[in-house]
Design an enzyme around this catalytic site. Structure first.
Site, PDB file in Angstrom:
ATOM      1  N   SER A 188      13.853 -10.013 -12.116  1.00  0.00           N
ATOM      2  CA  SER A 188      12.823 -10.373 -11.147  1.00  0.00           C
ATOM      3  C   SER A 188      11.813 -11.354 -11.728  1.00  0.00           C
ATOM      4  O   SER A 188      11.577 -11.404 -12.929  1.00  0.00           O
ATOM      5  CB  SER A 188      12.102  -9.103 -10.687  1.00  0.00           C
ATOM      6  OG  SER A 188      10.970  -9.421  -9.933  1.00  0.00           O
TER       7      SER A 188
ATOM      8  N   ASP B 289       7.386  -7.394   2.780  1.00  0.00           N
ATOM      9  CA  ASP B 289       8.735  -6.819   2.771  1.00  0.00           C
ATOM     10  C   ASP B 289       8.978  -5.806   1.657  1.00  0.00           C
ATOM     11  O   ASP B 289       9.917  -5.025   1.715  1.00  0.00           O
ATOM     12  CB  ASP B 289       9.788  -7.935   2.668  1.00  0.00           C
ATOM     13  CG  ASP B 289       9.660  -8.773   1.392  1.00  0.00           C
ATOM     14  OD1 ASP B 289       8.760  -8.491   0.578  1.00  0.00           O
ATOM     15  OD2 ASP B 289      10.453  -9.720   1.221  1.00  0.00           O
TER      16      ASP B 289
ATOM     17  N   ASP C  33       9.436 -14.853  -5.992  1.00  0.00           N
ATOM     18  CA  ASP C  33      10.492 -13.843  -6.011  1.00  0.00           C
ATOM     19  C   ASP C  33      11.722 -14.517  -6.587  1.00  0.00           C
ATOM     20  O   ASP C  33      12.022 -15.674  -6.252  1.00  0.00           O
ATOM     21  CB  ASP C  33      10.786 -13.313  -4.608  1.00  0.00           C
ATOM     22  CG  ASP C  33      11.702 -12.106  -4.643  1.00  0.00           C
ATOM     23  OD1 ASP C  33      11.201 -10.971  -4.547  1.00  0.00           O
ATOM     24  OD2 ASP C  33      12.927 -12.300  -4.763  1.00  0.00           O
TER      25      ASP C  33
END
Length: 774
Positions: A664, A122, A187
């Site tokens: 992140s 993605d 993630d």
């Protein structure tokens, strides 16, 4: 019937998906791994053991976390202090982080993953012109990486969601999350799954390798922040406004070390995907994760996504999936949804909260551009069927009055299933007719994968998004872009109006015929009446035996590089290290290891190390990526100076400010300093994931015992870390700081290492230690 089982342990009841659902779905059900199980009995048993030991009511998050203890009988449990050894049920990796995670797993020498795991493509799809063209180009440009991930998945037993499948967190919600499961993902927005009553935690790739290797995973026992919701959402107020408000209350570090647990009567007014939105953006307050209690909204979502029998089991074990009456929270926030107003947060930080009704005046006062250049909806945070329906209801009102968007407008579906369903049900056409461009089912502009052409770099401008993160240069690499985060329906209204100074609750638009009109509050079905259209089958199941599959990494590749083990601890103190950079102010993982164009090097440690700390502000000169090389006396870029020090056998440290490494989960922000010769990061405070990532790679994350000692460090200092021969949990270390004028200072440094983590440091990395124990 097709076997359908999910991971929660062994000895479980088997579930089945009907052939009728499979036919309706028009896809292979192989994505539901036949090697996994649901075992609520084991979860319940562990909860009972721990509740009896602690002799008190448990919060929901405690039930699920402690329900996954490796040793519930003997594990020491003290919120905020002890480390828990846990057995997560599943691992999920997005393609940018999966490269390094799989390279580390390959280095471990193990033949196959021990728990169900998936890779999701993605992150590497850049938004340029539109979904179809952008996806085709990504498949060509990233062919080498996709082939590596696909073959590595096949060899080691990892499922592979091909590019175009959708964003990892939406795929997890649609397929793998369910009440009571514990999932870790590489993630930071993995907590999205909390909308289905799951404990889903963002981690670095080395943590994922531990779980995939069958090793108990460590997590500091989280504190629990309770958010009690009363009242009912209505009108322009959306689930996004709950977390925007909470972010304003707790700030970007207020949730650090804690799980945020929502409860109270207001929960029932929020859809399952709305709860996921709230949990997703909990990453912006530093929370370990967020979670909602099991309710009828989750049951309906499970049924609509083909998991009705899991819902039936969850009903049976519902007492384990809600908090105990009388449980206590470390902090409690109360929020009345009847009084909550639409919010918009930003710019430059996701915790700068403003009511939509006030942001125009605030922008004028602060000199923020009022004109909205681009409105962007979608992302892993807000791309549900309900989100798209509410945005489309706003767009339809404008179209009916002859209006289209004054700003550019983009739409990012969260998954192939969402894309196909909103296209079938007409939402895509409405959003396109109002001026929207439908992008690929991928992260795109949310993570900086956006080939933006309408403004020049350095040009001051405003964008509004339904994303989660809005750090400087995050979306378009332009530090002058003022990015604001809000709900999809507010984004749509502001894109139509073309200005921040528009409150859809009270302000009027001018129709094509000149009449004034006000937008009605948005509406949208929680779930599609005709069920979901799954679209194309984009899932690749690993073969039963992948031992013959070959995983190629070319030695001349500039995108993939096999890993060499880091060196062990020298056995003594770390002497006379240079201060590479003293960082001033906010330093997120975006600052430490930028995304955007650098994503293509996520599988090549040496190449991506050329972005190390290039976004950080140097306290010496307030410059970005300009530091002094104290061996040559010249100024250079941060990575270049670090490489020069390393080539000359000079170790170095970084000195930083508060909440260092927020944002992140990218472990490259820890790998790069280690690769280029860094030994320690000394700061006022760390964000959770980054601190753990540094430990995993053999770097010392240390904090000033007295935060004001940060001010004592000068750019030309050398620092020695003393006390490493007697390195022990809870025992501070000492920094001997030598100034260029010949004076010295001894500063106390704290750390959070436990005994296992000290072994990682001594072995050179957690991966090295894993190999020693094989």
């Amino acid at each position: 019937k097709i076997p359908y089982k999910l991971a929660l342990g062994h000895g479980a009841r088997r579930l089945h998906v009907s052939a009728a659902y499979r036919a309706k779905a028009k896809v292979s059900m192989s994505r539901f791994e036949p090697t996994s199980f649901v075992n609520y009995e084991r979860l319940q048993s562990n909860i009972d053991i721990v509740r009896k030991r602690l002799n008190r009511p448990l919060t929901l998050s405690e039930k699920i976390v402690y329900g996954h203890l490796d040793d519930p009988h003997n594990q020491e449990i003290d919120r905020g202090r002890t480390y828990l050894r846990l057995r997560p049920d599943r691992v999920a990796m997005q393609d940018a982080t999966a490269q390094m995670a799989m390279l580390q797993f390959i280095s471990s020498g193990l033949p196959k993953v021990a728990v169900p795991s998936t890779i999701h493509c993605d992150h590497l799809i850049e938004a340029q012109t539109g979904g179809v063209q952008d996806l085709a180009r990504a498949k060509e440009v990233n062919q080498e990486v996709y082939k590596f991930l696909s073959s590595a998945g096949a060899k080691y037993g990892v499922g592979f969601w091909k590019p175009g499948s959708g964003i990892i967190h939406q795929i997890i919600l649609e397929n793998y999350a369910y009440p009571g499961v514990m999932l870790i993902g590489t993630d930071s927005h993995t907590p999205n799954g909390g909308g289905l009553g799951s404990i889903c935690i963002g981690v670095g790739g080395a943590d994922a390798v531990d779980v995939m290797a069958g090793i108990a995973w460590e997590l500091k026992c989280p504190k629990v922040i309770g958010v009690k919701l009363t009242g009912t959402l209505s009108g322009w107020t959306s689930p996004k406004d709950v977390i925007l408000k909470v972010a304003g209350i707790l700030t970007v570090k207020g949730g650090t070390g804690a799980i945020v647990e929502y409860h109270g009567p207001g929960v029932d007014s929020i859809s399952c995907t709305g709860m996921a939105t709230i949990c997703n953006m909990g990453a912006e307050i530093g929370a370990t994760t967020s979670v909602f209690p099991y309710n009828h909204r989750m049951r309906t979502y499970l049924e609509k996504t083909g998991r009705g029998q899991i819902a039936a089991l969850a009903d049976e074990y519902s007492d384990s999936l809600v908090p105990d009456e009388g449980c206590e929270y470390d902090e409690l926030i109360e929020l009345n949804l009847d009084q909550l107003k639409p919010h918009i947060n930003g710019p430059f930080t996701p915790d700068l909260a403003h009511p939509v009704s006030e942001v125009g005046a605030i922008a004028e006062k602060n000199g923020w551009p009022l004109e909205v250049k681009v409105g962007l909806i979608g992302s892993c945070t807000n791309s549900s069927y309900e989100d798209m329906g509410r945005a489309a209801s706003v767009a339809k009102q404008a179209l009916d009055k002859g209006l289209t968007c004054k700003a550019q407008f983009t739409v990012t579906p969260g998954s192939e299933q969402i894309r196909a369903t909103i296209e079938r049900d007409g939402y895509s056409k409405i959003l396109g007719d109002v001026g929207g461009v439908v992008l690929a089912n991928a992260c795109g502009p949310c993570i900086g994968q956006w080939d933006r052409q309408d403004v020049k770099k350095g040009e001051k401008n405003t964008i509004v998004t339904s994303f989660n993160r809005n750090f400087t240069a995050r979306n378009d690499a332009n530090p002058a872009t003022h990015a604001f985060v809000t709900s999809p329906e507010i984004v749509t209204a502001l894109a139509i109006a073309g200005t921040l100074n528009f409150n859809p609750e009270t302000d009027y638009l001018t129709a094509a015929n000149g009449e004034k009109f006000k937008l009605d509050p948005p509406n949208g079905d929680e779930l599609p009446a005709k069920d979901f259209d799954p679209g194309q089958d984009t899932y690749q199941h690993p073969p039963p035996d992948g031992s013959s599959v070959k995983v190629d990494v070319s030695p001349t590749s500039n995108r993939l590089q096999l890993l060499e083990p880091f060196g062990k601890w020298c056995g003594g103190d770390l002497e006379d290290m240079k201060v590479l950079i003293k960082v001033k102010g906010k330093c997120t993982t975006d600052h430490i290891s930028a995304a955007g164009p650098w994503l293509k090097f996520r599988g090549h440690l040496d190449n991506i190390s050329n972005n190390m700390l290039i976004g950080a502000v140097n306290s010496e000169n307030d410059a970005i990526n300009k530091i002094k090389n104290y061996l040559t006396g010249e100024y250079g870029q941060v990575p270049d100076v670090a490489r020069h020090y390393k080539a000359n056998s000079v170790s170095w440290v970084v000195v930083g400010d508060d909440n260092y490494g927020e944002g992140s989960s990218r472990e490259h922000a820890a790998l790069e300093p280690r690769h280029l010769g860094g030994k320690a990061i000394i700061v006022k405070s760390f964000a959770r994931i980054h601190e753990t990532n540094l430990k995993k790679q053999g770097v010392l994350p240390l904090t000033f015992s007295n935060p004001s000692d940060y001010d004592k460090i000068r750019p030309d200092d050398t620092i020695s870390i003393r006390g490493l021969k007697t390195f022990a949990p809870g025992k501070p270390l000492t920094a001997l700081v030598k100034h260029s004028d010949g004076s010295e200072e001894a500063l106390e440094l704290n750390h959070t290492f436990n005994e296992t983590q000290i072994e990682w440091f001594q072995a050179g990395s957690a991966l090295n230690r894993m190999k020693e124990l094989q």
